[in-house]
Enzyme design. Structure first.
Site, PDB file in Angstrom:
ATOM      1  N   ASP A  53      69.920  65.456  77.953  1.00 24.34           N
ATOM      2  CA  ASP A  53      70.680  65.575  79.203  1.00 24.34           C
ATOM      3  C   ASP A  53      72.141  65.989  79.031  1.00 24.34           C
ATOM      4  O   ASP A  53      72.857  66.114  80.040  1.00 24.34           O
ATOM      5  CB  ASP A  53      70.586  64.265  79.990  1.00 24.34           C
ATOM      6  CG  ASP A  53      71.031  63.048  79.179  1.00 24.34           C
ATOM      7  OD1 ASP A  53      70.447  61.961  79.374  1.00 24.34           O
ATOM      8  OD2 ASP A  53      71.959  63.194  78.336  1.00 24.34           O
TER       9      ASP A  53
ATOM     10  N   HIS B 128      66.245  65.950  69.984  1.00 21.06           N
ATOM     11  CA  HIS B 128      65.219  66.568  70.844  1.00 21.06           C
ATOM     12  C   HIS B 128      65.783  67.756  71.616  1.00 21.06           C
ATOM     13  O   HIS B 128      65.169  68.233  72.573  1.00 21.06           O
ATOM     14  CB  HIS B 128      64.628  65.535  71.801  1.00 21.06           C
ATOM     15  CG  HIS B 128      63.880  64.460  71.099  1.00 21.06           C
ATOM     16  ND1 HIS B 128      63.641  63.219  71.665  1.00 21.06           N
ATOM     17  CD2 HIS B 128      63.327  64.395  69.870  1.00 21.06           C
ATOM     18  CE1 HIS B 128      62.960  62.467  70.811  1.00 21.06           C
ATOM     19  NE2 HIS B 128      62.759  63.147  69.715  1.00 21.06           N
TER      20      HIS B 128
ATOM     21  N   CYS C 220      66.815  87.168  70.960  1.00 20.17           N
ATOM     22  CA  CYS C 220      68.045  86.701  70.314  1.00 20.17           C
ATOM     23  C   CYS C 220      69.022  87.857  70.128  1.00 20.17           C
ATOM     24  O   CYS C 220      68.664  88.871  69.520  1.00 20.17           O
ATOM     25  CB  CYS C 220      67.689  86.094  68.964  1.00 20.17           C
ATOM     26  SG  CYS C 220      69.106  85.668  67.949  1.00 20.17           S
TER      27      CYS C 220
ATOM     28  N   CYS D  40      69.263  88.386  66.064  1.00 19.99           N
ATOM     29  CA  CYS D  40      68.173  88.845  65.192  1.00 19.99           C
ATOM     30  C   CYS D  40      67.001  89.435  65.957  1.00 19.99           C
ATOM     31  O   CYS D  40      66.042  89.898  65.340  1.00 19.99           O
ATOM     32  CB  CYS D  40      67.700  87.673  64.318  1.00 19.99           C
ATOM     33  SG  CYS D  40      66.650  86.508  65.193  1.00 19.99           S
TER      34      CYS D  40
ATOM     35  N   GLY E 221      69.119  51.815  74.551  1.00 21.74           N
ATOM     36  CA  GLY E 221      68.312  52.492  75.549  1.00 21.74           C
ATOM     37  C   GLY E 221      67.103  53.236  75.041  1.00 21.74           C
ATOM     38  O   GLY E 221      66.724  54.265  75.596  1.00 21.74           O
ATOM     39  N   THR E 222      66.484  52.734  73.969  1.00 17.62           N
ATOM     40  CA  THR E 222      65.254  53.392  73.517  1.00 17.62           C
ATOM     41  C   THR E 222      64.122  52.381  73.329  1.00 17.62           C
ATOM     42  O   THR E 222      64.365  51.247  72.936  1.00 17.62           O
ATOM     43  CB  THR E 222      65.463  54.183  72.212  1.00 17.62           C
ATOM     44  OG1 THR E 222      64.246  54.847  71.857  1.00 17.62           O
ATOM     45  CG2 THR E 222      65.920  53.296  71.060  1.00 17.62           C
TER      46      THR E 222
ATOM     47  N   ASN F 165      69.407  46.668  75.081  1.00 16.52           N
ATOM     48  CA  ASN F 165      68.256  47.022  75.922  1.00 16.52           C
ATOM     49  C   ASN F 165      68.000  45.881  76.897  1.00 16.52           C
ATOM     50  O   ASN F 165      67.981  44.724  76.480  1.00 16.52           O
ATOM     51  CB  ASN F 165      67.011  47.240  75.040  1.00 16.52           C
ATOM     52  CG  ASN F 165      65.901  47.976  75.768  1.00 16.52           C
ATOM     53  OD1 ASN F 165      65.613  47.697  76.917  1.00 16.52           O
ATOM     54  ND2 ASN F 165      65.280  48.919  75.075  1.00 16.52           N
ATOM     55  N   PRO F 166      67.812  46.160  78.181  1.00  9.32           N
ATOM     56  CA  PRO F 166      67.536  45.069  79.122  1.00  9.32           C
ATOM     57  C   PRO F 166      66.197  44.395  78.855  1.00  9.32           C
ATOM     58  O   PRO F 166      65.984  43.264  79.276  1.00  9.32           O
ATOM     59  CB  PRO F 166      67.538  45.740  80.488  1.00  9.32           C
ATOM     60  CG  PRO F 166      67.495  47.189  80.260  1.00  9.32           C
ATOM     61  CD  PRO F 166      67.869  47.452  78.838  1.00  9.32           C
ATOM     62  N   ASP F 167      65.300  45.104  78.168  1.00  9.68           N
ATOM     63  CA  ASP F 167      63.984  44.548  77.852  1.00  9.68           C
ATOM     64  C   ASP F 167      63.735  44.623  76.356  1.00  9.68           C
ATOM     65  O   ASP F 167      64.421  45.351  75.636  1.00  9.68           O
ATOM     66  CB  ASP F 167      62.883  45.332  78.580  1.00  9.68           C
ATOM     67  CG  ASP F 167      63.041  45.224  80.094  1.00  9.68           C
ATOM     68  OD1 ASP F 167      63.067  46.275  80.763  1.00  9.68           O
ATOM     69  OD2 ASP F 167      63.214  44.090  80.577  1.00  9.68           O
TER      70      ASP F 167
HETATM   71  N1  APR Z   1      70.265  50.447  79.670  1.00 11.93           N
HETATM   72  C1  APR Z   1      69.714  50.421  78.426  1.00 11.93           C
HETATM   73  N2  APR Z   1      68.367  50.553  78.186  1.00 11.93           N
HETATM   74  C2  APR Z   1      67.581  50.672  79.271  1.00 11.93           C
HETATM   75  C3  APR Z   1      68.085  50.679  80.606  1.00 11.93           C
HETATM   76  C4  APR Z   1      69.500  50.556  80.780  1.00 11.93           C
HETATM   77  N3  APR Z   1      70.074  50.549  81.981  1.00 11.93           N
HETATM   78  N4  APR Z   1      67.031  50.811  81.457  1.00 11.93           N
HETATM   79  C5  APR Z   1      65.899  50.882  80.679  1.00 11.93           C
HETATM   80  N5  APR Z   1      66.234  50.798  79.367  1.00 11.93           N
HETATM   81  C6  APR Z   1      65.345  50.821  78.198  1.00 11.93           C
HETATM   82  C7  APR Z   1      63.903  50.436  78.467  1.00 11.93           C
HETATM   83  O1  APR Z   1      63.719  49.027  78.392  1.00 11.93           O
HETATM   84  C8  APR Z   1      63.161  51.181  77.347  1.00 11.93           C
HETATM   85  O2  APR Z   1      63.068  50.363  76.186  1.00 11.93           O
HETATM   86  O3  APR Z   1      65.299  52.139  77.721  1.00 11.93           O
HETATM   87  C9  APR Z   1      64.068  52.364  77.041  1.00 11.93           C
HETATM   88  C10 APR Z   1      63.532  53.721  77.479  1.00 11.93           C
HETATM   89  O4  APR Z   1      62.403  54.007  76.705  1.00 11.93           O
HETATM   90  P1  APR Z   1      61.637  55.408  76.865  1.00 11.93           P
HETATM   91  O5  APR Z   1      61.452  55.713  78.285  1.00 11.93           O
HETATM   92  O6  APR Z   1      60.434  55.310  75.996  1.00 11.93           O
HETATM   93  O7  APR Z   1      62.683  56.465  76.310  1.00 11.93           O
HETATM   94  P2  APR Z   1      62.993  56.904  74.806  1.00 11.93           P
HETATM   95  O8  APR Z   1      62.872  55.755  73.876  1.00 11.93           O
HETATM   96  O9  APR Z   1      64.250  57.635  74.810  1.00 11.93           O
HETATM   97  O10 APR Z   1      61.777  57.939  74.519  1.00 11.93           O
HETATM   98  C11 APR Z   1      61.798  58.674  73.327  1.00 11.93           C
HETATM   99  O11 APR Z   1      59.994  60.049  74.082  1.00 11.93           O
HETATM  100  O12 APR Z   1      58.868  61.216  75.638  1.00 11.93           O
HETATM  101  C12 APR Z   1      59.717  61.337  74.602  1.00 11.93           C
HETATM  102  O13 APR Z   1      61.173  63.124  74.218  1.00 11.93           O
HETATM  103  C13 APR Z   1      61.046  61.963  74.971  1.00 11.93           C
HETATM  104  O14 APR Z   1      63.197  61.508  73.933  1.00 11.93           O
HETATM  105  C14 APR Z   1      62.074  60.920  74.525  1.00 11.93           C
HETATM  106  C15 APR Z   1      61.295  60.077  73.548  1.00 11.93           C
END
Ligand code: APR
Length: 276
Positions: A126, A141, A172, A175, A212-213, A238-240
């Site tokens: 993004d 990515h 391109c 090239c 956030g992953t 991470n909230p979860d």
């Molecule tokens: N702040 C922090 N984390 C958050 C928030 C928030 N406000 N809201 C949700 N989350 C957490 C969720 O709990 C979850 O664990 O962010 C995570 C999002 O997970 P995914 O949706 O799986 O995203 P990501 O881990 O980035 O996915 C990896 O998967 O589909 C592919 O290419 C895509 O880059 C992406 C990759």
């Protein structure tokens, strides 16, 4: 701000003490690197991929052969890019187009400016870390704004490559190779240059700040374990709970914006002004 099970987020004294301990760990680190995912951009209005409100949860994951389909018919793939027929692509495109960096992105950029982050690896396409002023950004990515040549791997700003809908795919300027969007699609190998840079950043880190992953997609999900195996520490925001939570040294349960902003405040309080 909502947290686990939609309870409004509250910075309890207990969580604040954990955030302070995380800030001490970060400030003490010899070389810290951040890893971010879609969750960090949720507060910018971009849905995550998985879990409640996730793009894949809503539309289903796209087929895993996106890259093979591009190679088979790049002109058709470009027609799809120029006017997406897939609902998920339109939904993600609109959300990303209108999004702005949130306090989480800004706090990470300020931690970098203060010398507490040597690099940031993001799974997000993004562009919000760059817009937040973050400098050392590795977009594993890809970036939705950029174009990339499949032959020489050059990246281009959109205006640098003439796109003629009657003559696709675009070529391109250097090239003559086929140009594709920079986003790494399903089935596509991560471009070697960015992957090498990510491994270099991870190898030299003794601390990783992960925000956030879900930590489910590789190779990015492996990076925190590399740091732990090398005797380093991992701080998760991470909230979860995620796949990484059990292994993380510190896991801060809350949304990225407020938690990273508070982490920055503590780090600033711990750092003598002359050190900034
Ligand atoms: N702040 C922090 N984390 C958050 C928030 C928030 N406000 N809201 C949700 N989350 C957490 C969720 O709990 C979850 O664990 O962010 C995570 C999002 O997970 P995914 O949706 O799986 O995203 P990501 O881990 O980035 O996915 C990896 O998967 O589909 C592919 O290419 C895509 O880059 C992406 C990759």
């Amino acid at each position: 701000m909502t947290g686990p099970s939609d309870t409004p987020f509250a910075l309890t004294p207990g969580l604040d003490a954990e955030i302070r301990a995380a800030a001490e760990t970060l400030v003490r680190a010899r070389r810290a690197v951040a890893l971010t995912g879609a969750g960090l951009s949720v507060e910018s209005g971009i849905p995550p991929f998985r879990g409640p409100g996730g793009i894949w949860t809503k539309y289903g994951e796209p087929p895993m052969d996106g890259y093979q389909r591009f190679l088979r018919d790049p002109a058709e793939a470009w027609r799809e890019r120029l006017s997406p027929r897939e609902d998920w692509m339109r939904a993600l495109g609109e959300a990303v187009r209108d999004a702005k960096p949130n306090p989480g992105h800004l706090a990470l950029a300020e931690l970098e400016r203060r010398g507490h982050l040597a690099a940031l690896i993001t799974q997000n396409i993004d562009d919000l870390h760059r817009q937040a002023g973050h400098v050392q950004v590795l977009e594993i990515h890809g970036n939705h704004r950029l174009l990339r040549c499949l032959a020489c791997n050059a990246r281009y700003e959109p205006h640098a490559v003439p796109i003629d809908p009657a003559d696709l795919p675009p070529r391109c300027p250097q090239c003559g190779g086929v140009v594709k969007g920079d986003i790494v699609v399903f089935g596509e190998p991560i471009p070697a240059d960015v992957l090498r840079a990510c491994f270099r950043a991870v190898e030299s880190a003794d601390c990783m700040l992960v925000a956030g992953t879900s930590a489910t997609v590789y190779p990015a999900a492996e990076f925190p374990y590399e740091v732990l195996r090398a005797g380093g520490v991992v701080i998760e925001v991470n909230p979860d709970e995620s796949e990484l939570t059990r292994a993380a040294t510190i896991s801060l349960r809350g949304p990225g914006g407020p938690v990273l902003s508070r982490l920055l405040e503590h780090a600033a309080a711990l750092t003598p002004p002359e050190a900034v």
